[in-house]
Motif scaffolding. Sequence first.
Motif, mmCIF file in Angstrom:
data_model
loop_
_atom_site.group_PDB
_atom_site.id
_atom_site.type_symbol
_atom_site.label_atom_id
_atom_site.label_comp_id
_atom_site.label_asym_id
_atom_site.label_seq_id
_atom_site.Cartn_x
_atom_site.Cartn_y
_atom_site.Cartn_z
ATOM 1 N N HIS A 52 0.908 -1.188 -0.158
ATOM 2 C CA HIS A 52 0.001 -0.002 0.021
ATOM 3 C C HIS A 52 0.844 1.238 0.227
ATOM 4 O O HIS A 52 0.393 2.103 -0.751
ATOM 5 C CB HIS A 52 -0.949 -0.046 1.181
ATOM 6 C CG HIS A 52 -1.639 1.144 1.540
ATOM 7 N ND1 HIS A 52 -2.839 1.644 0.639
ATOM 8 C CD2 HIS A 52 -1.428 2.076 2.413
ATOM 9 C CE1 HIS A 52 -3.050 2.761 0.996
ATOM 10 N NE2 HIS A 52 -2.625 3.074 2.148
ATOM 11 N N SER A 57 -3.073 -0.553 -4.857
ATOM 12 C CA SER A 57 -4.487 -0.887 -4.214
ATOM 13 C C SER A 57 -4.517 -2.424 -3.897
ATOM 14 O O SER A 57 -4.540 -3.476 -4.724
ATOM 15 C CB SER A 57 -5.479 -0.817 -5.343
ATOM 16 O OG SER A 57 -6.922 -1.005 -4.958
ATOM 17 N N HIS A 59 -5.939 -5.577 -2.027
ATOM 18 C CA HIS A 59 -6.659 -6.371 -1.520
ATOM 19 C C HIS A 59 -6.509 -7.755 -0.758
ATOM 20 O O HIS A 59 -5.896 -8.571 -1.403
ATOM 21 C CB HIS A 59 -8.012 -6.605 -2.550
ATOM 22 C CG HIS A 59 -8.478 -5.510 -2.989
ATOM 23 N ND1 HIS A 59 -9.809 -5.203 -2.697
ATOM 24 C CD2 HIS A 59 -8.129 -4.556 -3.768
ATOM 25 C CE1 HIS A 59 -10.125 -3.936 -3.467
ATOM 26 N NE2 HIS A 59 -9.177 -3.454 -4.134
ATOM 27 N N SER A 76 -15.906 -7.585 4.087
ATOM 28 C CA SER A 76 -15.083 -6.553 3.556
ATOM 29 C C SER A 76 -14.872 -5.344 4.414
ATOM 30 O O SER A 76 -15.744 -4.820 4.848
ATOM 31 C CB SER A 76 -15.283 -6.061 2.003
ATOM 32 O OG SER A 76 -15.207 -7.427 1.596
ATOM 33 N N ARG A 77 -13.640 -4.806 4.737
ATOM 34 C CA ARG A 77 -13.798 -3.612 5.470
ATOM 35 C C ARG A 77 -12.111 -2.956 4.794
ATOM 36 O O ARG A 77 -11.363 -3.663 5.063
ATOM 37 C CB ARG A 77 -13.681 -3.651 6.791
ATOM 38 C CG ARG A 77 -12.921 -4.489 7.574
ATOM 39 C CD ARG A 77 -13.185 -4.208 9.138
ATOM 40 N NE ARG A 77 -12.265 -5.077 9.923
ATOM 41 C CZ ARG A 77 -12.238 -5.004 11.364
ATOM 42 N NH1 ARG A 77 -13.212 -4.451 11.948
ATOM 43 N NH2 ARG A 77 -11.441 -5.670 12.152
ATOM 44 N N ASP A 78 -12.060 -1.780 5.129
ATOM 45 C CA ASP A 78 -10.859 -0.991 4.814
ATOM 46 C C ASP A 78 -10.093 -1.030 6.218
ATOM 47 O O ASP A 78 -10.385 -0.498 7.336
ATOM 48 C CB ASP A 78 -11.076 0.430 4.484
ATOM 49 C CG ASP A 78 -9.922 1.334 3.951
ATOM 50 O OD1 ASP A 78 -8.780 1.050 4.598
ATOM 51 O OD2 ASP A 78 -9.696 2.144 3.172
ATOM 52 N N GLU A 79 -8.632 -1.525 6.281
ATOM 53 C CA GLU A 79 -8.034 -1.459 7.387
ATOM 54 C C GLU A 79 -6.596 -0.631 6.946
ATOM 55 O O GLU A 79 -5.675 -1.465 6.371
ATOM 56 C CB GLU A 79 -7.769 -3.083 7.611
ATOM 57 C CG GLU A 79 -9.014 -3.688 8.262
ATOM 58 C CD GLU A 79 -8.748 -4.959 8.852
ATOM 59 O OE1 GLU A 79 -7.481 -5.410 9.232
ATOM 60 O OE2 GLU A 79 -9.623 -5.740 9.241
ATOM 61 N N TRP A 83 -7.731 -2.979 1.943
ATOM 62 C CA TRP A 83 -8.807 -3.905 1.914
ATOM 63 C C TRP A 83 -8.819 -5.185 2.403
ATOM 64 O O TRP A 83 -8.013 -5.842 1.637
ATOM 65 C CB TRP A 83 -9.809 -3.769 0.515
ATOM 66 C CG TRP A 83 -10.417 -2.436 0.366
ATOM 67 C CD1 TRP A 83 -10.201 -1.572 -0.291
ATOM 68 C CD2 TRP A 83 -11.773 -2.113 0.878
ATOM 69 N NE1 TRP A 83 -11.073 -0.373 -0.264
ATOM 70 C CE2 TRP A 83 -12.128 -0.707 0.538
ATOM 71 C CE3 TRP A 83 -12.740 -2.913 1.777
ATOM 72 C CZ2 TRP A 83 -13.193 -0.269 0.993
ATOM 73 C CZ3 TRP A 83 -13.753 -2.314 2.341
ATOM 74 C CH2 TRP A 83 -14.143 -0.903 1.984
ATOM 75 N N HIS A 85 -10.521 -8.671 3.047
ATOM 76 C CA HIS A 85 -11.985 -9.636 2.705
ATOM 77 C C HIS A 85 -11.816 -10.901 3.542
ATOM 78 O O HIS A 85 -10.860 -11.767 3.160
ATOM 79 C CB HIS A 85 -12.083 -9.958 1.149
ATOM 80 C CG HIS A 85 -12.036 -8.331 0.536
ATOM 81 N ND1 HIS A 85 -13.109 -7.524 0.186
ATOM 82 C CD2 HIS A 85 -10.892 -7.931 -0.197
ATOM 83 C CE1 HIS A 85 -12.602 -6.438 -0.453
ATOM 84 N NE2 HIS A 85 -11.261 -6.902 -0.807
ATOM 85 N N LEU A 107 -14.320 -10.557 -6.457
ATOM 86 C CA LEU A 107 -13.537 -9.293 -6.452
ATOM 87 C C LEU A 107 -12.791 -8.989 -7.727
ATOM 88 O O LEU A 107 -12.759 -7.829 -8.114
ATOM 89 C CB LEU A 107 -12.472 -9.627 -5.498
ATOM 90 C CG LEU A 107 -12.934 -9.666 -3.997
ATOM 91 C CD1 LEU A 107 -11.820 -10.084 -3.016
ATOM 92 C CD2 LEU A 107 -13.596 -8.247 -3.532
#
Length: 409
Positions: A52, A57, A59, A76-79, A83, A85, A107
């Motif tokens: 990152h 990007s 995942h 799914s969540r942004d940490e 992202w 999943h 995805l």
Amino acid sequence: MFQRPDAETGEMPPDHTKDAVRSAPICLVSEMYPPTLGGVAGAARRLARLLHSLGHSVHVVTTIDRSESPEGGVESRDEDGVWVHRVSQKRPSNSTKFLLRDAILQLDDRVGFQLFQGFFLPAAHPCLLAVEASGIWRPVIASIRGNDVITLKDHPFHRTTILHSLEHADWITSVNAAYLDLVAEDVEVSGRSSVIRNGVMPVPAGAPMWRLDQSNRGRVGLVGELRKVKDIPLLVRGYNGVPASLRSGLLLAGFFTDPEEERWAETLVQEFGLGGEVTLTGPFAHGEVFDHLRRMHVYVQCSAFEGLPNALLEAASLGVPLVATAVGGMAEVLDHEVSGLLVPHGDPAALAGALARILGDDGLAAALSQGARALAAELSPEAERADWSALYDRLLGQSAESVQPAGSF
């Protein structure tokens, strides 16, 4: 077609391919990811954050055990910009790879991944299955972390899947050269493999480094999941062989994952009369690792085999004197008598002798502490970042130049 400089300014046009490489959607698959404990989980999160920071990007596709939830459901969540999943499963099984494959494909339809990485060899298989099912070739990295190579050799049930991953991955990484040599006995890896060692984060500014005093004198220990490969019974035997006048306690900062191994270690502790000297902490937050390490006079990693254990590197970053078995990455990075003492695996007398040398010689402990800190400085996050960045640029550059149908696996 060749790029040509502008006729008026003489400048080259902007290289949009390089920008695309730097902002590529990446699929990182790991069956272990925080809050799951363990070295692979922590290393997977470190890599995700590193990628990152390079502008990708990212995942992460991982699993979560939930007996009450339908299998295949995805949370799914942004940490922190990554992202994550999490794919629900009842428990780990042979169907896990298909649950992961299906999640990756869903995805991919939305994101359009440009590169896939399986972090731990079994995790590369669903990546390859997804690329095949999509019909569009994208590079796949298979990353060796530790006992996944031993599984290849010793567990026929998993051998076919792991061989498939090794044979069809575009690139193979390992935390040590020894594991690439083992893999090469079964699969040709020359020209498509590299060693990328774990980096170790520096001790936070202002945090105390290790120093020997009355609070930790004589205490031997280790940190992490006490899996069978860590050979805690060997550690108990080695500790018991140290003269009682030199030792003050054995600190097992972690928890057993194998009940049989725990019972065997407890039996040895009782037989040797060490019940009053051995402390088992149980699970704890990763933020407490350095506190446990500072409580040790010597850090010991007496594993039967290892990739390159993060806990050993964290101990080195603090300057805790190290003793380790001469296996895997530990044998490659530790300079015997300089950054640590190496002993053969399975030799409790040799282990006891190494522990006694450090516990009885403050000058040696100080020298090894300096050597350990120098080792940690060499294995910096910047060095690991540069290695991953170069590999990703290489593979993504090839991907941008060659988009083609995926072959049959």
